[in-house]
Design an enzyme around this catalytic site. Structure first.
Site, PDB file in Angstrom:
ATOM      1  N   GLU A 141       0.817  -1.221   0.000  1.00 53.27           N
ATOM      2  CA  GLU A 141       0.000   0.000   0.000  1.00 53.27           C
ATOM      3  C   GLU A 141       0.849   1.268   0.000  1.00 53.27           C
ATOM      4  O   GLU A 141       0.469   2.279  -0.605  1.00 53.27           O
ATOM      5  CB  GLU A 141      -0.951   0.002   1.196  1.00 53.27           C
ATOM      6  N   PHE A 153     -12.362  -6.321  13.463  1.00 55.26           N
ATOM      7  CA  PHE A 153     -11.259  -6.827  12.641  1.00 55.26           C
ATOM      8  C   PHE A 153     -10.875  -5.796  11.585  1.00 55.26           C
ATOM      9  O   PHE A 153     -11.720  -5.312  10.839  1.00 55.26           O
ATOM     10  CB  PHE A 153     -11.671  -8.139  11.971  1.00 55.26           C
ATOM     11  N   GLN A 154      -9.611  -5.459  11.551  1.00 59.59           N
ATOM     12  CA  GLN A 154      -9.025  -4.480  10.623  1.00 59.59           C
ATOM     13  C   GLN A 154      -9.666  -3.100  10.732  1.00 59.59           C
ATOM     14  O   GLN A 154      -9.756  -2.354   9.760  1.00 59.59           O
ATOM     15  CB  GLN A 154      -9.099  -4.998   9.179  1.00 59.59           C
ATOM     16  N   MET A 214      24.193   8.511   3.478  1.00 59.50           N
ATOM     17  CA  MET A 214      24.084   9.842   4.064  1.00 59.50           C
ATOM     18  C   MET A 214      24.240   9.806   5.576  1.00 59.50           C
ATOM     19  O   MET A 214      24.863  10.693   6.166  1.00 59.50           O
ATOM     20  CB  MET A 214      22.758  10.499   3.672  1.00 59.50           C
TER      21      MET A 214
END
Length: 566
Positions: A50, A112-113, A473
């Site tokens: 995602e 859930f979720q 860096m």
């Protein structure tokens, strides 16, 4: 017409002219994905994470100037996407990110979720919505696209519970927007513009300070005209690279922490800063009390909150850069370019004293050479994305950018893992250009799963890995400021990047010489599939010049000069 909430999302995207959506499905957004399956008006690109979906939407937006669109599901799908939202927010990138949410009856029950997506996204979006009724979706989606793309652009998050996507309601996308409290001011005040131009005419050492707002406003060519009409030298911020062509006689170079000596000294010596679409961030200004301390300041920006936020503006102008610069051009005949000859000579002397360069003094390839070589071979034919780190700064310093929207990188947030998925979005937006991603051996592993997306969707991004087996860096800072205590930055244990690319169906090359690099780049271009070019570079090369954090622009750490051998 009476349709479901999920259908409304699809119809709104079509009405907005969206041709590409990046995303990853899940339970809470399944109704919308079912409707995606049924349509053929836009392409959906399934990323493998995602975060990558939102970065790809950013790359698409940065390259095209359009609103990028991403879709994700609830819970971990959304939390994975937050980095992309924050990145877009910091760089003012117009996105609409649509997330699924658990049904209304389950919100607040730790279902859930379930996660409080709007609560989390509030601090890293321009605006966000939790849709509680399908009848509101047409208005909300239309507002989302308008808010994302108008004023100072930014990401807008729309969170839609699953039961809302199933509701049936009336869809009318021709509704008028009624945002009474949101009216971006696009026209600059004529009186202020006139005062600013009068100040420019009086100045002896004026300097254009060009920021990323010019790119967002599609105002680069108007700015080029203004710079040439006035004959005033210009510096670019990191986000403004490509506003002026690399060979423009009036362009000094990039300024800031890793800007050139000439650019930083010009800013320190100017008597009038002409800031266009720049936000005076800390990586540009260094120590604020010493920044252009003897100069007046003209600041043009569409965001009134940015003006005088960090540096007091003597001539504040709120408005769209394209509009304001157009008005400034009408008054530019009062300015005599010939009066700046000695000022330009001074700047030229700065550049002669400490030019932006590097030393080829080891057997290993120098990363700067690799970047310059790609510029020589591809130039304007390539769009250039980067991840974050030393390679990012070298790219900004040494690639010959010739146009706006050619350089795509993570500025404000500095997100490692941005480059590869962003370069996929860039390729989707500009299929006629070569999409190059300069990356490091640390950054590339953060979203290397996108090799699968690039193979499946035939997005032939060429990832050039400047491999120094370090988090470069961070190692540089440890070397300079932590007495060489290289704590957890040694990346000597790394995968075989050639085999990694091949395992996904791409192509890989390992490069140690200049001839090998040329052959690898030629091979990647000919094969036209996603590629990793693993370039073994000098391990301890530093990005120079460098202004230490909190230091003054005129107090730079410079590249040590090499004595010529007799």
């Amino acid at each position: 017409m009476q349709i479901s909430g999920a259908q409304m999302v699809i119809e709104a995207l079509i009405a907005e002219g969206v041709d590409t959506v990046f995303g990853y499905p899940g339970g809470a957004i399944m109704n919308i994905y079912d409707e995606i399956y049924k349509q053929d008006k836009f392409e959906h690109i399934l990323t493998r994470h995602e975060q990558a979906a939102v970065h790809a939407a950013e790359g698409y937006s940065k390259a095209s100037g359009k609103v990028g669109v991403a879709m994700i599901t609830s819970g971990p799908g959304f939390t994975n996407a937050v980095t992309g939202l924050a990145d877009a927010y910091m760089d003012s990138i117009p996105l609409v990110v649509i997330s699924g949410q658990v049904p209304m009856s389950l919100i607040g029950t730790d279902a859930f979720q379930e996660i409080d997506a709007v609560g989390i996204s509030r601090s890293c979006t321009k605006h966000n919505y939790l849709v509680t009724d399908a009848k509101d979706l047409p208005r909300i989606l239309k507002e989302a696209f308008y808010i994302a793309s108008s004023g100072r652009p930014g990401p807008v998050h729309v969170d839609i519970p699953k039961d809302v996507t199933a509701q049936i309601a009336s869809f009318d996308y021709s509704i008028e927007l009624g945002l009474e409290t949101y009216k971006p001011h696009t026209k600059g005040n004529p009186r202020q513009i006139k005062k600013a131009m009068e100040a420019i005419a009086k100045a002896k050492r004026p300097l254009f300070y060009l920021g990323g707002g010019i790119i967002n406003s599609n105002a680069a060519y108007e700015v080029r005209e203004l710079v040439h009409a006035t004959g005033i030298p210009a510096v670019e911020t990191f986000m403004a690279r490509g506003t002026l062509s690399h060979d423009d006689e009036y362009l000094i170079s990039m300024l800031g922490m890793h800007g050139s000596y000439a650019a930083n000294m010009a800013m320190s010596e100017t008597d009038l800063v002409i800031g266009l679409g720049a936000r005076f961030d800390d990586r540009v200004t260094g120590k604020l009390s010493e920044f252009a301390k003897n100069a007046g300041v003209i600041h043009v920006d569409i965001d009134p909150a940015s003006i005088s936020k960090l540096v007091n503006a003597d001539y504040p102008i709120v408005g769209d850069i394209k509009n304001v610069v157009g008005e400034m051009l009408k008054l530019s005949s009062s300015i005599n370019p010939a009066k700046y000859t000695s000022w330009k000579d001074t700047i030229k002397n700065f550049d002669t004293l400490h030019p932006l360069t590097y030393h080829e003094d080891t057997d290993r390839l120098k990363p700067q050479w690799v970047i310059q070589r790609v510029g020589e071979l591809l130039g304007d034919d390539a769009n250039i994305s980067t991840d974050v780190g030393q390679h990012q700064m070298w790219t900004a310093q040494f690639y010959p950018f010739s146009r706006p929207r050619q350089f795509i990188s993570s500025g404000g947030l500095g997100t490692m893992g941005f480059g590869f998925p962003a370069a996929m979005g860039v390729k989707a937006a500009s299929p006629d250009k070569v999409s190059i991603n300069f990356t490091g051996d640390g950054s590339i592993l953060m979203n290397c799963q996108e090799l699968m997306t690039a193979v499946e969707k035939k997005l032939p991004v060429i990832n050039i890995i400047l491999n120094n087996n370090y988090l470069g860096m961070v190692r540089q800072w440890q070397t300079l400021f932590y007495d060489k205590r290289h704590s957890e930055t040694d990346l000597s244990v790394q995968p075989d990047f050639v085999k990694l690319a091949e395992a996904f169906g791409g192509i890989g090359y390992r490069v140690t010489t200049k001839d090998e690099f040329d052959a690898a780049l030629k091979g990647a271009l000919e094969k036209n599939i996603v590629a990793f070019i693993d370039v073994v570079v000098e391990r301890l090369e530093n990005v120079m010049p460098m202004v230490p954090s909190g230091g003054s622009l005129f107090n730079m750490m410079l590249l040590e000069k090499k004595e010529k051998k007799k």
